[in-house]
Design an enzyme around this catalytic site. Structure first.
Site, PDB file in Angstrom:
ATOM      1  N   ASP A 322      26.744 -15.226  -1.000  1.00 30.63           N
ATOM      2  CA  ASP A 322      26.265 -14.130  -1.748  1.00 30.63           C
ATOM      3  C   ASP A 322      26.616 -14.798  -3.306  1.00 30.63           C
ATOM      4  O   ASP A 322      27.434 -15.427  -3.505  1.00 30.63           O
ATOM      5  CB  ASP A 322      26.766 -12.867  -1.297  1.00 30.63           C
ATOM      6  N   THR A 324      26.448 -12.519  -6.619  1.00 30.71           N
ATOM      7  CA  THR A 324      27.215 -11.513  -7.245  1.00 30.71           C
ATOM      8  C   THR A 324      28.414 -11.194  -6.965  1.00 30.71           C
ATOM      9  O   THR A 324      28.331 -10.475  -5.663  1.00 30.71           O
ATOM     10  CB  THR A 324      26.212 -10.359  -7.794  1.00 30.71           C
ATOM     11  N   ASP A 517      30.193  -9.511  -0.447  1.00 34.15           N
ATOM     12  CA  ASP A 517      31.294  -8.544  -0.848  1.00 34.15           C
ATOM     13  C   ASP A 517      30.600  -7.239  -0.983  1.00 34.15           C
ATOM     14  O   ASP A 517      31.329  -6.117  -0.986  1.00 34.15           O
ATOM     15  CB  ASP A 517      31.841  -8.870  -2.382  1.00 34.15           C
TER      16      ASP A 517
END
Length: 630
Positions: A322, A324, A517
């Site tokens: 991912d 961000t 996250d």
């Protein structure tokens, strides 16, 4: 916490032996009995050694007991093969051979027990990092209590040099905290009001007041210990394979012994065949290697939740990331300010800060932070209006200030594409105008994590393919991808589309690790062969993941991947070594080139060598004068 420590201590694998004083006494008795047996003392009948028979039966009882239990449960183990070998030696009155075999077997068990317990001791040392009492701050003054008696919302006081007993938020005080035990960071981290602190870390300088957010097993530290305990008990497929191989080798040894006896009628050669098969090394060495790798990974700052996930990690050839919060810091920063001719950077920032001072937009925080860094303290505007998707307009001391997108500038009568400098494809820009005249451009970006370049480079050197999946726009994703050297980039994705990409990779035969996250990453973490969550991520992401990185350092993942591959090499060496030693040994014994004594020496020597080979993965001892375990 004592209960957890007890769980660590008592959950022993099948091949571990508790080392006690009685074990050492038993070994000494067997060694001492060799002298009278060799001198043929204590023989009530010629050729029958009463001393040898009694010592083998009494001191070998733990082996016989285990063999009987395994026989009743239809498990072929090395204890059963050793029982057969000892019974055969006694039957042909080879008492000195039986004693030597028993001595080697008992000695190997002690070595195995000491080695495995070293790994468990390294994990149990984690428990010693938590303080036994906490100083609770209250209206009647401080009072001491056990950490497990605290509740969320309580406020504890931690003085300089003290260990922090809970997870929490700093509500008062300034200090530096050594949190290497949790995050692996080598330097102390400054903590002020609002900062997160972890149980088991050390407060180095000032006094801190901390509001409790987690106690005991609910702390980050407690979750590490619990995850390692769970991982230690979980049996990976390769561990089951080791047990199965051990059973096959026992069958092979017994079959070879039967054939040897049938063709040669040589009882001594038959006993040697049974003794030489050394499968215990691989059966014990495999769980030891997995335990050591999981413990060492925990010290690197990566919690692997089970041996099966460690096995999956060493097969990983594709890492999906991912953007961000994983590759980037997760919050925007002002990277550059471009004033129009005749204006200055402070003027642009001051105007933007005035407009953003009342905003809760993420970009507002970045602009205000940059303004404060230049010593600019914004004042409050008299009027304020926020238009979603466009930006902010306000009135301050008779001036009209506008900060926002191109659409807002056009609405204000400004042509940004003609007069605003500094904007490039893929940049996130905030345009600033005052009284319908352009002032300048603020370029903002979510910057890559400092360690991301090194981590991605290490993955590429290991031959791992990297893929970026993000819901961000294509220009932003491509800019980050170029900076980090990621060739395959997919942007503007919804969570279910990330899952589809991962499933497509798996159908292509790739072994995929997903690192994320956020809540939106949870489906992808579950869909991957192994899910890896950043320590600062959401609870949903951490619970969905098979591996949790502490401290948000991607380099820890590369270390863990290397460690998993090293574990595979160790286990593979043990497998091949066991096959080679047992195969050659059985052939030599069947042909009469090995007597029972030499066969026992080869058996125990190979077993010990494979155990020590696995023990190389165990974490080293933590020095008592150090506060960190990493």
């Amino acid at each position: 916490m004592n209960h957890s420590a007890s769980q660590v201590h008592d959950a022993r694998p099948a091949h571990e032996y508790r080392v006690r004083v009685v074990d050492l006494i038993r070994l000494g008795v067997v060694a001492a009995a060799m002298v009278p047996v060799w001198l043929r003392l204590g023989e009530p009948w010629p050729g029958l050694s009463g001393v040898g028979l009694a010592v083998v039966l009494v001191c070998g009882w733990p082996i016989f007991k285990t063999a009987l239990a395994n026989l009743f449960s239809r498990r072929m183990t090395m204890e059963l093969s050793m029982t057969i070998a000892l019974a055969a030696a006694l039957a042909v009155r080879q008492f000195i051979t039986a004693l030597v075999v028993l001595f080697f077997v008992l000695g190997a068990q002690i070595i195995e027990g000491v080695t495995v317990r070293r790994g468990r001791r390294a994990i149990a040392e984690l428990m010693q990092l938590l303080p036994h009492q906490a100083e609770m701050a209250g209206p009647e003054g401080p009072r001491f209590m056990r950490p497990e008696e605290l509740r969320q919302g309580d406020v504890v006081l931690v003085r300089p040099g003290g260990r922090i007993p809970v997870d929490g938020l700093v509500v008062d005080g300034v200090s530096a905290v050594d949190q290497a035990a949790i995050t692996g960071e080598s330097m102390p981290v400054d903590k002020t009001a609002g900062a997160v602190v972890f149980a088991g870390t050390v407060n180095q300088s000032g006094v801190l007041k901390i509001r409790v957010t987690g106690v005991g097993v609910d702390t980050t530290f407690g979750k590490i210990v619990r995850a390692v305990e769970h991982a230690e008990k979980a049996r990976a497929k390769v561990q089951k394979t080791a047990d199965r191989l051990a059973g096959y080798l026992v069958y092979f040894a017994l079959l070879a012994a039967a054939l040897t006896l049938g063709f040669t009628h040589n009882v001594i050669a038959t006993i040697s065949v049974v003794i030489v098969a050394g499968a215990c090394g691989v059966a014990a060495g495999t769980p030891l290697a997995i335990l050591g790798a999981i413990g060492r990974a925990a010290r690197y700052g990566a919690v692997v939740k089970g041996g099966i996930y460690l096995e999956t990690l060493w097969k990983v050839d594709t890492v999906v990331l991912d953007k961000t919060g994983t590759l980037t810091l997760g919050h925007p920063r002002v990277t550059s300010v471009h004033p129009v001719p005749g204006r200055g950077i402070p003027e642009v920032l001051a105007a933007a800060a005035i407009a953003e001072s009342q905003s809760e937009h993420p970009l507002a925080g970045a602009i205000l932070s940059q303004a404060r860094a230049l010593g600019i303290i914004p004042t409050t505007p008299q009027e304020f209006q926020y238009t979603p998707g466009m930006g902010i307009t306000c009135r301050h001391q008779g001036r009209r200030i506008a900060v926002g997108s191109i659409l807002l500038m056009r609405q204000e009568g400004v042509r940004p594409e003609a007069v605003f400098p500094g904007a490039a494809l893929g940049d996130t820009c905030a345009y600033v105008a005052c009284d319908h005249q352009p002032l300048g451009t603020l370029v903002l970006a979510d910057l890559p994590r400092p360690e991301a370049v090194a981590a991605l480079g290490a993955l590429h050197r290991q031959g791992v393919r990297t893929v970026l999946l993000t819901g961000d726009s294509a220009p932003v994703a491509e800019r980050i991808g170029r900076e980090l050297g990621i060739a395959q980039i997919h942007a503007d994705l919804l969570p279910e589309q990330k899952v589809q990409h991962i499933q497509r990779l798996r159908r292509q035969g790739r072994c995929v690790a997903m690192i994320g996250d956020g809540i939106n990453d949870a489906p992808a973490l579950i869909a991957a062969d192994v899910g890896v969550a950043m320590g600062s991520g959401t609870d949903v992401a951490r619970e969905s993941a098979d591996v949790v990185l502490l401290g948000n350092d991607l380099v820890k993942f590369t270390h863990t991947l290397q460690l998993a591959r090293q574990c595979r090499r160790v286990i593979r060496f043990n497998f091949l070594g066991t096959l080679a030693v047992d195969g050659v040994g059985v052939v030599l014994a069947a042909l009469g080139f090995l007597n029972p004594l030499l066969a026992a020496f080869i058996h125990v020597g190979s077993e010990t060598a494979f155990i020590f080979n696995s023990a190389r993965l165990l974490p080293g001892r933590r020095k008592k004068n150090l506060t960190a375990i990493a």
